[in-house]
Design a protein around this motif. Structure first.
Motif, PDB file in Angstrom:
ATOM      1  N   LEU A 241      19.611  -1.372  34.947  1.00  0.00           N
ATOM      2  CA  LEU A 241      19.244  -0.421  35.993  1.00  0.00           C
ATOM      3  C   LEU A 241      18.821   0.914  35.403  1.00  0.00           C
ATOM      4  CD1 LEU A 241      22.061  -1.022  38.661  1.00  0.00           C
ATOM      5  CD2 LEU A 241      19.612  -1.425  38.979  1.00  0.00           C
ATOM      6  N   CYS A 244      15.541   0.647  32.778  1.00  0.00           N
ATOM      7  CA  CYS A 244      14.287   0.271  33.447  1.00  0.00           C
ATOM      8  C   CYS A 244      13.711   1.440  34.238  1.00  0.00           C
ATOM      9  CB  CYS A 244      14.513  -0.922  34.372  1.00  0.00           C
ATOM     10  SG  CYS A 244      14.699  -2.485  33.490  1.00  0.00           S
ATOM     11  N   THR A 245      14.565   2.163  34.949  1.00  0.00           N
ATOM     12  CA  THR A 245      14.075   3.264  35.791  1.00  0.00           C
ATOM     13  C   THR A 245      13.754   4.519  34.982  1.00  0.00           C
ATOM     14  OG1 THR A 245      16.390   3.824  36.272  1.00  0.00           O
ATOM     15  CG2 THR A 245      15.224   2.482  37.884  1.00  0.00           C
ATOM     16  N   THR A 246      14.670   4.940  34.110  1.00  0.00           N
ATOM     17  CA  THR A 246      14.421   6.157  33.332  1.00  0.00           C
ATOM     18  C   THR A 246      13.301   5.949  32.319  1.00  0.00           C
ATOM     19  OG1 THR A 246      16.195   5.542  31.804  1.00  0.00           O
ATOM     20  CG2 THR A 246      16.751   7.060  33.572  1.00  0.00           C
ATOM     21  N   ILE A 249       9.827   6.229  33.915  1.00  0.00           N
ATOM     22  CA  ILE A 249       9.434   7.592  34.263  1.00  0.00           C
ATOM     23  C   ILE A 249       9.180   8.449  33.031  1.00  0.00           C
ATOM     24  CG2 ILE A 249      10.303   9.772  35.253  1.00  0.00           C
ATOM     25  CD1 ILE A 249       9.401   7.991  37.409  1.00  0.00           C
ATOM     26  N   ARG A 262       6.370   7.730  41.724  1.00  0.00           N
ATOM     27  CA  ARG A 262       7.259   8.455  40.822  1.00  0.00           C
ATOM     28  C   ARG A 262       8.509   8.931  41.559  1.00  0.00           C
ATOM     29  NH1 ARG A 262       4.220  12.911  37.559  1.00  0.00           N
ATOM     30  NH2 ARG A 262       4.126  13.953  39.573  1.00  0.00           N
ATOM     31  N   VAL A 265      10.830   5.827  42.215  1.00  0.00           N
ATOM     32  CA  VAL A 265      11.533   5.398  41.009  1.00  0.00           C
ATOM     33  C   VAL A 265      12.605   6.418  40.638  1.00  0.00           C
ATOM     34  CG1 VAL A 265      11.297   4.851  38.557  1.00  0.00           C
ATOM     35  CG2 VAL A 265       9.552   4.093  40.167  1.00  0.00           C
ATOM     36  N   SER A 268      15.686   6.177  42.670  1.00  0.00           N
ATOM     37  CA  SER A 268      16.572   5.064  42.313  1.00  0.00           C
ATOM     38  C   SER A 268      17.557   5.466  41.225  1.00  0.00           C
ATOM     39  CB  SER A 268      15.748   3.847  41.880  1.00  0.00           C
ATOM     40  OG  SER A 268      15.110   4.092  40.647  1.00  0.00           O
ATOM     41  N   TYR A 269      17.111   6.248  40.205  1.00  0.00           N
ATOM     42  CA  TYR A 269      18.049   6.583  39.132  1.00  0.00           C
ATOM     43  C   TYR A 269      18.799   7.892  39.360  1.00  0.00           C
ATOM     44  CZ  TYR A 269      14.875   9.916  36.701  1.00  0.00           C
ATOM     45  OH  TYR A 269      14.075  10.983  36.363  1.00  0.00           O
ATOM     46  N   THR A 273      21.422   4.538  41.439  1.00  0.00           N
ATOM     47  CA  THR A 273      22.152   4.070  40.258  1.00  0.00           C
ATOM     48  C   THR A 273      23.521   4.739  40.097  1.00  0.00           C
ATOM     49  OG1 THR A 273      20.071   3.539  39.141  1.00  0.00           O
ATOM     50  CG2 THR A 273      22.025   3.729  37.766  1.00  0.00           C
TER      51      THR A 273
END
Length: 299
Positions: A241, A244-246, A249, A262, A265, A268-269, A273
């Protein structure tokens, strides 16, 4: 002297819905992570390296959430979303420090699982309290000078055009988009630093899990293999998690992602997360459930 955060202005009809949803996740995040810190500190059975690292991860998630979400919630209710120049720089500094620290802390947690599974007889010696403390300090050290240097450099650029940041918090790419100067060297060095921050911990995690999987597959009993995999699944989910997200970006300062993508995404983090981590990693764990019952039942 100030910037304007565009946030989710393009979703004007959903502002209230977003506010309620993010506020709900904010309360879950703070409650879950504070519970981990409380039980891992008060219950002697959780005074182990794994829970020591979990306490630090929970602390990072709390700081990261407090750095971004309260302002986001306020901005969702306001028409003019203004943030001062100094507040924007400070927010970006903490974002960089906390993301860097979390990358290395996840690698330290993978190493802890590697020693526990591959070298169980040496675990107590190799992962004693002093070693764990030094590992956590080492996780914090790289992010501080990097964040100070890059934040100071970024905010030394002239911002002579638009002051509207196409994001809901001050991140590198949307702030860099507003600079009216040659930012090539900044982007190049930022990319090199980001690759190091993301790929070095990721390589350590991958190497640890290659050894872990090899050891688990050699275990003679099915029950032993099941327990071995079970102790690693939660960490693997958290790592997936987060990276993949950080990574999506931050691996390029001027992101090629559309502004709306952007934001999703990043949401999400920054919101999802940190809420899921304590649920995935600890609150489903039998040891933590027993510790919660003992801690709050006794009170």
């Amino acid at each position: 002297t100030y910037f304007t955060l565009q946030g989710f202005s393009h979703l004007a009809a959903l502002q209230v819905f977003l506010f309620v949803g993010i506020l709900f996740m904010f309360f879950i995040t703070m409650t879950g992570n504070f519970l981990i810190i409380i039980v891992a500190t008060t219950d002697p059975t959780l005074h182990t390296p794994m829970y020591y690292f979990l306490k630090n991860l929970a602390f990072i998630e709390i700081c990261f959430t407090l750095n971004i979400v309260p302002r986001l919630l306020v901005d969702l209710l306001l028409e003019r979303k203004v943030i001062s120049f100094s507040s924007c720089a400070l927010q970006l500094y903490f974002v960089m420090v906390l993301i860097t620290t979390e990358c290395f802390l996840l690698a330290a947690m993978a190493y802890d699982r590697y020693v526990a599974i591959c070298h169980p007889l040496h675990y107590v010696v190799r992962m004693n309290r002093r070693v764990c403390f030094h590992m956590v300090v080492t996780c914090w050290i790289p992010g501080i000078p990097l964040s100070v240097g890059f934040t100071s450099w970024l905010f030394s650029f002239p911002f002579c055009g638009s002051k509207e940041i196409e994001h809901f918090f001050c991140d590198i790419a949307p702030v860099l988009d507003l600079a009216c100067a040659d930012t090539y060297l900044f982007e190049l060095l930022m990319f090199v630093a980001t690759v190091g921050i993301v790929l070095i911990p990721f390589a350590l995690i991958a190497a640890s899990y290659i050894q872990i999987i090899h050891t688990i597959l050699q275990m003679p009993s099915a029950e032993g293999r099941r327990k071995g995999f079970f102790t690693c699944v939660a960490h693997l989910v958290v790592v997936t998690l987060f990276f993949c997200t950080t990574g999506l970006i931050h691996l390029k300062p001027k992101s090629s992602l559309l502004a709306s993508s952007r934001k999703l995404v990043a949401l999400s983090y920054t919101v999802v997360t940190p809420m899921l981590n304590p649920i995935i990693y600890s609150l489903r764990n039998t040891e933590v459930k027993l510790a919660l019952r003992k801690t709050f039942g006794r009170r």
